[in-house]
Design a protein around this motif. Structure first.
Motif, PDB file in Angstrom:
ATOM      1  N   TYR A 143       0.886  -1.187   0.064  1.00 41.47           N
ATOM      2  CA  TYR A 143       0.217   0.180   0.070  1.00 41.47           C
ATOM      3  C   TYR A 143       0.772   1.355   0.108  1.00 41.47           C
ATOM      4  N   PRO A 144       1.908   1.459  -1.063  1.00 40.30           N
ATOM      5  CA  PRO A 144       2.791   2.837  -1.006  1.00 40.30           C
ATOM      6  C   PRO A 144       1.547   3.722  -1.436  1.00 40.30           C
ATOM      7  N   VAL A 145       0.546   3.598  -2.206  1.00 40.60           N
ATOM      8  CA  VAL A 145      -0.158   4.679  -2.764  1.00 40.60           C
ATOM      9  C   VAL A 145      -1.331   4.597  -1.945  1.00 40.60           C
ATOM     10  N   VAL A 146      -1.894   5.731  -1.760  1.00 41.15           N
ATOM     11  CA  VAL A 146      -3.066   5.900  -0.814  1.00 41.15           C
ATOM     12  C   VAL A 146      -4.231   5.924  -1.975  1.00 41.15           C
ATOM     13  N   CYS A 147      -5.150   5.162  -1.444  1.00 39.04           N
ATOM     14  CA  CYS A 147      -6.298   5.190  -2.319  1.00 39.04           C
ATOM     15  C   CYS A 147      -7.663   5.353  -1.363  1.00 39.04           C
ATOM     16  N   ASP A 148      -8.607   6.172  -1.989  1.00 42.43           N
ATOM     17  CA  ASP A 148      -9.872   6.405  -1.642  1.00 42.43           C
ATOM     18  C   ASP A 148     -11.003   6.353  -2.714  1.00 42.43           C
ATOM     19  N   VAL A 149     -11.836   7.069  -3.134  1.00 40.27           N
ATOM     20  CA  VAL A 149     -12.572   6.819  -4.249  1.00 40.27           C
ATOM     21  C   VAL A 149     -11.656   6.718  -5.407  1.00 40.27           C
ATOM     22  N   LEU A 150     -10.713   7.722  -5.584  1.00 39.29           N
ATOM     23  CA  LEU A 150      -9.465   7.637  -6.486  1.00 39.29           C
ATOM     24  C   LEU A 150      -8.170   7.288  -5.709  1.00 39.29           C
ATOM     25  N   CYS A 151      -7.054   7.114  -6.500  1.00 38.18           N
ATOM     26  CA  CYS A 151      -5.927   6.698  -5.997  1.00 38.18           C
ATOM     27  C   CYS A 151      -4.926   7.853  -6.090  1.00 38.18           C
ATOM     28  N   ASP A 152      -3.945   7.868  -5.544  1.00 41.37           N
ATOM     29  CA  ASP A 152      -3.172   8.991  -5.918  1.00 41.37           C
ATOM     30  C   ASP A 152      -2.478   9.005  -7.362  1.00 41.37           C
ATOM     31  N   HIS A 153      -1.851  10.216  -7.710  1.00 38.75           N
ATOM     32  CA  HIS A 153      -1.533  10.221  -8.961  1.00 38.75           C
ATOM     33  C   HIS A 153      -2.345  10.522 -10.310  1.00 38.75           C
ATOM     34  N   PHE A 233      -3.821  13.885  -5.234  1.00 38.82           N
ATOM     35  CA  PHE A 233      -3.741  13.060  -4.269  1.00 38.82           C
ATOM     36  C   PHE A 233      -4.701  12.976  -3.415  1.00 38.82           C
ATOM     37  N   ALA A 234      -5.079  11.574  -2.762  1.00 36.84           N
ATOM     38  CA  ALA A 234      -6.029  11.351  -1.790  1.00 36.84           C
ATOM     39  C   ALA A 234      -5.946  11.962  -0.581  1.00 36.84           C
ATOM     40  N   THR A 235      -6.985  12.401   0.174  1.00 37.42           N
ATOM     41  CA  THR A 235      -6.519  12.912   1.545  1.00 37.42           C
ATOM     42  C   THR A 235      -7.334  12.089   2.459  1.00 37.42           C
ATOM     43  N   ARG A 236      -7.838  10.923   2.084  1.00 38.04           N
ATOM     44  CA  ARG A 236      -8.338   9.768   3.131  1.00 38.04           C
ATOM     45  C   ARG A 236      -7.954   8.437   2.723  1.00 38.04           C
ATOM     46  N   ASP A 237      -7.480   7.600   3.890  1.00 40.54           N
ATOM     47  CA  ASP A 237      -7.163   6.265   3.575  1.00 40.54           C
ATOM     48  C   ASP A 237      -7.922   5.368   4.454  1.00 40.54           C
ATOM     49  N   PRO A 238      -9.114   5.140   3.823  1.00 43.79           N
ATOM     50  CA  PRO A 238     -10.154   4.280   4.519  1.00 43.79           C
ATOM     51  C   PRO A 238      -9.436   2.855   4.819  1.00 43.79           C
ATOM     52  N   ARG A 239      -8.578   2.291   4.180  1.00 44.82           N
ATOM     53  CA  ARG A 239      -7.949   1.082   4.350  1.00 44.82           C
ATOM     54  C   ARG A 239      -7.268   1.140   5.917  1.00 44.82           C
ATOM     55  N   GLY A 240      -6.620   2.123   6.036  1.00 38.07           N
ATOM     56  CA  GLY A 240      -5.786   2.259   7.227  1.00 38.07           C
ATOM     57  C   GLY A 240      -6.535   3.158   8.314  1.00 38.07           C
ATOM     58  N   ARG A 241      -7.778   3.525   8.039  1.00 36.80           N
ATOM     59  CA  ARG A 241      -8.867   4.237   9.151  1.00 36.80           C
ATOM     60  C   ARG A 241      -8.020   5.696   9.173  1.00 36.80           C
ATOM     61  N   HIS A 242      -7.558   6.247   8.291  1.00 29.64           N
ATOM     62  CA  HIS A 242      -7.185   7.529   8.492  1.00 29.64           C
ATOM     63  C   HIS A 242      -8.337   8.386   7.631  1.00 29.64           C
ATOM     64  N   TYR A 243      -8.892   9.273   8.321  1.00 31.35           N
ATOM     65  CA  TYR A 243      -9.972  10.096   7.577  1.00 31.35           C
ATOM     66  C   TYR A 243      -9.298  11.576   7.929  1.00 31.35           C
ATOM     67  N   GLY A 244      -9.585  12.192   6.561  1.00 36.99           N
ATOM     68  CA  GLY A 244      -9.413  13.549   6.707  1.00 36.99           C
ATOM     69  C   GLY A 244      -7.972  13.926   6.821  1.00 36.99           C
ATOM     70  N   GLY A 245      -6.971  13.541   5.908  1.00 41.44           N
ATOM     71  CA  GLY A 245      -5.833  13.963   6.208  1.00 41.44           C
ATOM     72  C   GLY A 245      -5.683  15.393   5.698  1.00 41.44           C
ATOM     73  N   ALA A 246      -4.466  15.997   6.092  1.00 40.72           N
ATOM     74  CA  ALA A 246      -4.375  17.476   5.950  1.00 40.72           C
ATOM     75  C   ALA A 246      -3.461  17.684   4.568  1.00 40.72           C
ATOM     76  N   VAL A 247      -3.570  18.544   3.723  1.00 37.62           N
ATOM     77  CA  VAL A 247      -2.841  19.018   2.754  1.00 37.62           C
ATOM     78  C   VAL A 247      -2.541  20.428   2.584  1.00 37.62           C
ATOM     79  N   ARG A 248      -1.367  20.612   2.050  1.00 39.25           N
ATOM     80  CA  ARG A 248      -1.045  22.119   1.605  1.00 39.25           C
ATOM     81  C   ARG A 248      -0.177  22.153   0.110  1.00 39.25           C
ATOM     82  N   ALA A 249      -0.322  23.173  -0.445  1.00 38.02           N
ATOM     83  CA  ALA A 249       0.482  23.181  -1.737  1.00 38.02           C
ATOM     84  C   ALA A 249       1.770  23.992  -1.368  1.00 38.02           C
ATOM     85  N   CYS A 250       2.814  23.589  -1.988  1.00 35.29           N
ATOM     86  CA  CYS A 250       4.279  24.469  -1.611  1.00 35.29           C
ATOM     87  C   CYS A 250       4.706  24.524  -3.224  1.00 35.29           C
TER      88      CYS A 250
END
Length: 602
Positions: A143-153, A233-250
């Protein structure tokens, strides 16, 4: 001292890593590390097996448990297998977890299970299986890629909408923006720049405190023109039960090491989703509650179930089951509160017990699982033991010591009795109790001449004139509404409407159109109980509005939602005590649960 073999294995692991390994600490999620694989609820093989000098190295995963284990087969005595676990995307890792060696009489062995995820610690993990059989080799990380409704990238051209949840940042004339879509996918852009400028995302699972494994995601350079964007990129990881990850643009300007980032944001498709995801940040899966308030956890679970039922989102159904399974037993004083919990969610606090009864009614309605209804009936029978006609002609005592008859316990009992009658086939007992309790409530004197519910009764059974709390008004509405459903008696529905109509216009409970607790005013602060009161009122007002279709009640509910979201929320969707905003504004999981009830308007 470590054995020569262990030293050799650690040295080998270090050679496979660009940095030194991190010492392992026990992680507890649904279970703690080192669980026997025989207890796994499922077995999957998400990465290819690995051949190592003729041996077969396999990584096994149970997503239902959030755990993994490794095995080595077709080997010889002395071969070994272990797990590596990384919390920073595979840059460093904890080596040799659960290391097992093939014994002299066999050709294979397996490790114990270890947790892949750590929701309570807000760490997203990767795991791989490694073996030593004349050489060391490892499977791929899972699971190096985070997947929610869609996956990263995913390409940002596929975004479902474009919202900028925080202000852009600027750097040497460049503008760097954070974008999110309706599926909580995020991407970044840089504008007004030139070739060589770069933009990327950072992703954090601990509200921006750190972002290991989530740095420089989708880093993209301007090739030609003045702008570019990252992938999504996804901000939620249901498989790992991480809900609502935070993101910022740099971003970074070409020819400079200087960079600039937007503020952190927690994307969410809807207000309700955002409130629920921020609430789940504080849930403790291993302990199965929101520490450390017992009745508040019951009311919070009810709010989460109400959210799930009203939105159709079943993402958190596992939380219902987890809370039930972990907490139905006995706990000594100090583990779940100052009182012992005596099993089946009951204690000397009769109102606390009733809150859990209503939580399991809601859970039964949402899931259809009979065990929740059975528990609610058990709790109801316990609460009924404290119905006492010898004092004030009826009513349920607030505590086992029989010191006080108050509005919260009375409202809870009416709601619980009526709810049980409606759900228990062929019931006649709870039907009678519903009528008796509702009639007593209306005649008790706790509703004052202004139509507001004071806190309770004096020793000589008169209204004590104590504070009018929003949750007492709300429980009156909710109890009488359910009593009408249970009995068909129009008096109860009319009384519920009167309590609601008064609350919407009385300055005691509503100021400037916004529900206000007495401890919200001026420089006051609310205690941990009071923080949750307004959400309970909102829940039962919404229940009444669904029955009556009242435009006034629906408009009031919408006003609460709008005010909370526009004045009482930060970029991480954390919701405070004061629904009209202002300071001082307290914020924790109790205020979050309360405000979740306030943003639900459907």
């Amino acid at each position: 001292m470590p054995t020569p073999l262990l030293v050799a294995l650690i040295t080998t692991a270090q050679l496979l890593s660009p940095t030194a390994p991190t010492p392992a600490a026990t992680v507890c999620f649904l279970a703690c590390d080192a669980l026997d694989p025989s207890q796994a609820r499922e077995e999957e093989f998400p990465v290819p097996e690995k051949r190592l000098n003729g041996r077969l190295l396999v990584l096994h995963v149970s997503d239902a448990d959030g755990m993994a284990w490794g095995s080595i087969d077709e080997g010889t005595p002395g071969d070994s297998v272990w797990l590596d676990r990384s919390w920073d995307g595979g840059v460093t890792w904890e080596p040799l977890l659960g290391r097992a060696t093939v014994p002299g009489t066999r050709t294979g062995t397996r490790t114990l299970m270890h947790n892949v995820s750590d929701p309570a610690g807000h760490r997203r993990g990767l795991i791989r299986a490694c073996g030593d059989a004349g050489a060391v080799a490892c499977t791929d990380w899972i699971y190096p890629v985070v997947c929610d409704v869609l996956c990263d990238h995913v390409d940002a051209s596929l975004a479902a909408g474009d919202v900028q949840p925080v202000a852009p940042t600027t750097l040497h004339g460049r503008t760097i923006r954070l974008h999110v879509d309706a599926r909580a996918m995020a991407w970044g852009t840089v504008e007004a720049g030139g070739p060589g400028d770069e933009v990327w995302l950072d992703r954090s699972w601990d509200e921006g405190a750190s972002w290991p494994g989530g740095s420089s995601l989708g880093r993209t350079a301007v090739i030609s023109g003045t702008s570019t964007r990252t992938t999504m990129f996804a901000t939620r990881d249901p498989r790992g039960r991480h809900y609502g990850g935070a993101v910022r643009a740099c971003g970074r300007a070409a020819g400079s090491n200087e960079g600039s980032c937007t503020a952190w944001a927690r994307p969410a498709p809807t207000r309700a989703d955002g409130a629920a995801e921020a609430l789940m940040y504080s849930y403790r899966p291993h302990e199965g509650w929101w520490a450390s308030s017992w009745w508040n956890s019951a009311a919070t679970l009810t709010a989460l179930v109400d959210y799930a039922a009203r939105t159709g989102n079943r993402r958190y159904d596992w939380v219902v089951a987890r809370t039930f399974d972990v907490n139905r037993g006995v706990f000594p004083a100090g583990q779940r509160g100052s009182d012992p919990i005596e099993g089946d969610f009951v204690s000397r606090a009769i109102d606390d017990s009733a809150w859990w009864g209503l939580a399991w009614i809601a859970a039964y309605d949402h899931t259809g699982e009979r065990r929740y209804l059975g528990m609610a009936a058990t709790i109801g029978a316990y609460v009924h033991q404290y119905w006492d006609t010898r004092t004030c002609g009826g009513g349920v005592w607030w505590d086992r010591e029989r010191t006080y008859k108050n509005a919260v316990t009375a409202g809870l009992y009416v709601r619980l009795a009526a709810s049980l009658h409606r759900r228990l086939p062929g019931d006649a007992v709870w039907s009678r109790r519903t009528r008796t309790a509702a009639d007593w409530y209306l005649a008790s004197g706790m509703i004052n001449s202004a139509g507001l519910v004071n806190d309770g009764l004096t020793a000589d059974c008169r209204n004590n004139g104590s504070t009018v709390w929003t949750y007492n008004q709300g429980l009156g509405i909710g109890g009488l509404t359910e009593a009408w459903r249970a009995t068909g008696d129009a008096r109860y529905l009319a009384a519920a409407r009167r309590l609601a109509d008064v609350a919407l216009v009385s300055p005691v409970l509503t100021r400037g159109g916004v529900l206000t607790e007495s401890c919200d005013v001026g420089q006051r602060s609310c205690d941990d109980n009071q923080k949750q009161f307004k959400g309970i009122f909102a829940r039962y007002l919404a229940d009444l509005a669904r029955v009556t279709g009242s435009a006034a009640h629906r408009a009031y509910a919408q006003r609460q939602s709008d005010s909370i979201w526009t004045t009482d929320r930060d970029a991480l969707n954390r919701l405070g005590q004061r629904w009209a905003g202002g300071t001082p504004n307290q914020l924790d999981w109790r205020t979050q649960a309360s405000a979740l009830g306030g943003v639900l308007v459907r």
